[in-house]
Scaffold this motif. Structure first.
Motif, PDB file in Angstrom:
ATOM      1  N   LYS A 131      -7.614  23.483  33.076  1.00  0.00           N
ATOM      2  CA  LYS A 131      -8.492  24.203  33.988  1.00  0.00           C
ATOM      3  C   LYS A 131      -7.677  24.546  35.235  1.00  0.00           C
ATOM      4  CE  LYS A 131     -13.057  22.392  33.535  1.00  0.00           C
ATOM      5  NZ  LYS A 131     -13.987  21.350  34.053  1.00  0.00           N
ATOM      6  N   ARG A 132      -7.838  25.748  35.742  1.00  0.00           N
ATOM      7  CA  ARG A 132      -7.161  26.145  36.977  1.00  0.00           C
ATOM      8  C   ARG A 132      -8.049  25.780  38.161  1.00  0.00           C
ATOM      9  NH1 ARG A 132      -6.423  31.977  37.269  1.00  0.00           N
ATOM     10  NH2 ARG A 132      -5.065  31.462  38.986  1.00  0.00           N
ATOM     11  N   SER A 133      -7.443  25.321  39.229  1.00  0.00           N
ATOM     12  CA  SER A 133      -8.242  25.087  40.430  1.00  0.00           C
ATOM     13  C   SER A 133      -8.724  26.444  40.923  1.00  0.00           C
ATOM     14  CB  SER A 133      -7.429  24.359  41.497  1.00  0.00           C
ATOM     15  OG  SER A 133      -6.349  25.159  41.898  1.00  0.00           O
ATOM     16  N   GLY A 134      -9.966  26.544  41.251  1.00  0.00           N
ATOM     17  CA  GLY A 134     -10.517  27.815  41.708  1.00  0.00           C
ATOM     18  C   GLY A 134     -11.106  28.656  40.592  1.00  0.00           C
ATOM     19  N   GLY A 135     -11.007  28.201  39.349  1.00  0.00           N
ATOM     20  CA  GLY A 135     -11.636  28.898  38.232  1.00  0.00           C
ATOM     21  C   GLY A 135     -10.667  29.393  37.200  1.00  0.00           C
ATOM     22  N   GLY A 136     -11.169  29.573  36.001  1.00  0.00           N
ATOM     23  CA  GLY A 136     -10.355  30.069  34.901  1.00  0.00           C
ATOM     24  C   GLY A 136      -9.545  28.979  34.226  1.00  0.00           C
ATOM     25  N   MET A 137      -8.751  29.413  33.279  1.00  0.00           N
ATOM     26  CA  MET A 137      -7.967  28.488  32.456  1.00  0.00           C
ATOM     27  C   MET A 137      -6.495  28.885  32.480  1.00  0.00           C
ATOM     28  SD  MET A 137     -10.233  26.373  31.194  1.00  0.00           S
ATOM     29  CE  MET A 137      -9.310  25.510  29.935  1.00  0.00           C
ATOM     30  N   ARG A 138      -5.655  27.919  32.133  1.00  0.00           N
ATOM     31  CA  ARG A 138      -4.218  28.148  31.968  1.00  0.00           C
ATOM     32  C   ARG A 138      -3.818  27.597  30.598  1.00  0.00           C
ATOM     33  NH1 ARG A 138      -2.348  25.310  35.969  1.00  0.00           N
ATOM     34  NH2 ARG A 138      -2.315  27.096  37.351  1.00  0.00           N
ATOM     35  N   LEU A 139      -3.122  28.401  29.845  1.00  0.00           N
ATOM     36  CA  LEU A 139      -2.564  27.973  28.564  1.00  0.00           C
ATOM     37  C   LEU A 139      -1.050  28.061  28.659  1.00  0.00           C
ATOM     38  CD1 LEU A 139      -2.483  27.277  25.547  1.00  0.00           C
ATOM     39  CD2 LEU A 139      -2.909  29.711  25.068  1.00  0.00           C
ATOM     40  N   THR A 140      -0.397  26.943  28.436  1.00  0.00           N
ATOM     41  CA  THR A 140       1.068  26.916  28.407  1.00  0.00           C
ATOM     42  C   THR A 140       1.511  26.671  26.973  1.00  0.00           C
ATOM     43  OG1 THR A 140       1.151  26.017  30.650  1.00  0.00           O
ATOM     44  CG2 THR A 140       3.133  25.776  29.297  1.00  0.00           C
ATOM     45  N   MET A 141       2.349  27.575  26.485  1.00  0.00           N
ATOM     46  CA  MET A 141       2.870  27.463  25.120  1.00  0.00           C
ATOM     47  C   MET A 141       4.400  27.454  25.196  1.00  0.00           C
ATOM     48  SD  MET A 141       0.398  30.184  23.127  1.00  0.00           S
ATOM     49  CE  MET A 141       0.881  31.602  24.107  1.00  0.00           C
ATOM     50  N   VAL A 142       5.007  26.553  24.447  1.00  0.00           N
ATOM     51  CA  VAL A 142       6.468  26.462  24.425  1.00  0.00           C
ATOM     52  C   VAL A 142       6.932  26.547  22.978  1.00  0.00           C
ATOM     53  CG1 VAL A 142       8.473  25.008  24.919  1.00  0.00           C
ATOM     54  CG2 VAL A 142       6.540  25.055  26.515  1.00  0.00           C
ATOM     55  N   LYS A 143       7.958  27.338  22.778  1.00  0.00           N
ATOM     56  CA  LYS A 143       8.618  27.418  21.471  1.00  0.00           C
ATOM     57  C   LYS A 143      10.097  27.116  21.688  1.00  0.00           C
ATOM     58  CE  LYS A 143       8.679  28.231  17.066  1.00  0.00           C
ATOM     59  NZ  LYS A 143       7.915  27.356  16.172  1.00  0.00           N
ATOM     60  N   HIS A 144      10.580  26.072  21.030  1.00  0.00           N
ATOM     61  CA  HIS A 144      11.985  25.707  21.151  1.00  0.00           C
ATOM     62  C   HIS A 144      12.843  26.646  20.316  1.00  0.00           C
ATOM     63  CE1 HIS A 144      10.915  22.130  23.330  1.00  0.00           C
ATOM     64  NE2 HIS A 144       9.987  21.877  22.423  1.00  0.00           N
ATOM     65  N   MET A 145      14.005  26.961  20.852  1.00  0.00           N
ATOM     66  CA  MET A 145      14.946  27.806  20.112  1.00  0.00           C
ATOM     67  C   MET A 145      15.435  27.036  18.893  1.00  0.00           C
ATOM     68  SD  MET A 145      15.155  30.623  21.877  1.00  0.00           S
ATOM     69  CE  MET A 145      16.638  31.420  21.335  1.00  0.00           C
ATOM     70  N   PRO A 146      15.676  27.728  17.803  1.00  0.00           N
ATOM     71  CA  PRO A 146      16.212  27.031  16.624  1.00  0.00           C
ATOM     72  C   PRO A 146      17.599  26.489  16.934  1.00  0.00           C
ATOM     73  CG  PRO A 146      16.231  29.405  16.301  1.00  0.00           C
ATOM     74  CD  PRO A 146      15.536  29.151  17.604  1.00  0.00           C
ATOM     75  N   GLN A 147      17.891  25.334  16.369  1.00  0.00           N
ATOM     76  CA  GLN A 147      19.229  24.765  16.511  1.00  0.00           C
ATOM     77  C   GLN A 147      20.206  25.621  15.721  1.00  0.00           C
ATOM     78  OE1 GLN A 147      19.865  22.088  18.499  1.00  0.00           O
ATOM     79  NE2 GLN A 147      17.730  22.357  19.095  1.00  0.00           N
ATOM     80  N   LYS A 148      21.457  25.606  16.112  1.00  0.00           N
ATOM     81  CA  LYS A 148      22.468  26.443  15.449  1.00  0.00           C
ATOM     82  C   LYS A 148      22.512  26.190  13.945  1.00  0.00           C
ATOM     83  CE  LYS A 148      24.532  28.371  19.080  1.00  0.00           C
ATOM     84  NZ  LYS A 148      24.344  29.735  19.387  1.00  0.00           N
ATOM     85  N   GLN A 149      22.475  24.911  13.506  1.00  0.00           N
ATOM     86  CA  GLN A 149      22.546  24.640  12.073  1.00  0.00           C
ATOM     87  C   GLN A 149      21.278  25.099  11.368  1.00  0.00           C
ATOM     88  OE1 GLN A 149      22.910  22.070  14.264  1.00  0.00           O
ATOM     89  NE2 GLN A 149      21.463  20.466  13.797  1.00  0.00           N
ATOM     90  N   ASP A 150      20.091  25.058  12.071  1.00  0.00           N
ATOM     91  CA  ASP A 150      18.864  25.557  11.477  1.00  0.00           C
ATOM     92  C   ASP A 150      18.962  27.051  11.234  1.00  0.00           C
ATOM     93  OD1 ASP A 150      17.855  23.029  11.674  1.00  0.00           O
ATOM     94  OD2 ASP A 150      16.612  23.448  13.439  1.00  0.00           O
ATOM     95  N   ALA A 151      19.495  27.769  12.215  1.00  0.00           N
ATOM     96  CA  ALA A 151      19.625  29.215  12.096  1.00  0.00           C
ATOM     97  C   ALA A 151      20.586  29.576  10.969  1.00  0.00           C
ATOM     98  CB  ALA A 151      20.104  29.818  13.415  1.00  0.00           C
ATOM     99  N   ALA A 152      21.676  28.797  10.825  1.00  0.00           N
ATOM    100  CA  ALA A 152      22.650  29.078   9.775  1.00  0.00           C
ATOM    101  C   ALA A 152      22.052  28.839   8.395  1.00  0.00           C
ATOM    102  CB  ALA A 152      23.885  28.218   9.972  1.00  0.00           C
ATOM    103  N   GLN A 153      21.173  27.837   8.263  1.00  0.00           N
ATOM    104  CA  GLN A 153      20.571  27.541   6.975  1.00  0.00           C
ATOM    105  C   GLN A 153      19.578  28.602   6.542  1.00  0.00           C
ATOM    106  OE1 GLN A 153      18.937  23.666   7.559  1.00  0.00           O
ATOM    107  NE2 GLN A 153      20.887  22.638   7.249  1.00  0.00           N
ATOM    108  N   THR A 154      18.888  29.243   7.506  1.00  0.00           N
ATOM    109  CA  THR A 154      17.901  30.255   7.165  1.00  0.00           C
ATOM    110  C   THR A 154      18.509  31.630   6.994  1.00  0.00           C
ATOM    111  OG1 THR A 154      17.396  30.632   9.489  1.00  0.00           O
ATOM    112  CG2 THR A 154      16.031  29.016   8.316  1.00  0.00           C
ATOM    113  N   ALA A 155      19.777  31.797   7.386  1.00  0.00           N
ATOM    114  CA  ALA A 155      20.418  33.107   7.268  1.00  0.00           C
ATOM    115  C   ALA A 155      20.817  33.400   5.837  1.00  0.00           C
ATOM    116  CB  ALA A 155      21.637  33.162   8.162  1.00  0.00           C
TER     117      ALA A 155
END
Length: 155
Positions: A131-155
């Motif tokens: 909840k935001r002070s003064g009204g409304g809402m806040r949504l925080t979303m985080v996405k971690h970058m893929p690790q180098k070895q993860d990216a290499a495996q999916t390539a």
């Protein structure tokens, strides 16, 4: 939340016609900053679901409510051109709800709609509603970058 100035800051009204520009911007920038194309598309979906929820539930489909989207790319320590995470913060001035009441519906309850929160939590690594002070809402979303070895495996 980070105290650094956001890399991107957008303010717009809760008109659904505005969503396409925001979600395409997020997807394109995410891909340019190192996320794979399919992962950028998934991030775009999470942002779209979050914004649709703001319009639908926060503003009851009213088209003139303010929405702010801020984006940070969190750098790795010591390396200026590499990032460890994408942080997206969405703020509104709509109806407040207790954050612990925001949850995805039971997936065994088969019916159309109501999957936005579930989708957001499946795609993003961190999801925090406040909840935001003064009204409304806040949504925080985080996405971690893929690790180098993860990216290499999916390539």
């Amino acid at each position: 939340m980070t105290k650094l100035k956001p890399h991107i800051s957008i303010e717009f009204q809760s008109n659904p016609k505005m969503l396409c520009g925001v979600r395409e911007l997020i997807a394109n920038v995410a891909e340019r900053m190192g996320f794979a194309s399919d992962e950028s598309t998934r991030i775009k979906l999470a942002v779209d679901e979050a914004l649709a929820n703001v319009i639908r539930h926060g503003y009851s489909k009213r088209e003139d409510g303010p929405i702010a989207v801020q984006v940070w790319f969190e750098p790795t320590s010591g390396k200026r051109q590499e990032y460890k995470a994408l942080r997206i913060v969405i703020e509104d001035e709509g109806v407040q709800i207790e954050p612990d009441r925001i949850c995805g519906r039971d997936l065994d309850d088969i019916r159309p709609g109501g999957l936005g929160v579930h989708i957001i939590k499946e795609i993003m690594d961190e999801v925090v509603y406040e909840k935001r002070s003064g009204g409304g809402m806040r949504l925080t979303m985080v996405k971690h970058m893929p690790q180098k070895q993860d990216a290499a495996q999916t390539a």
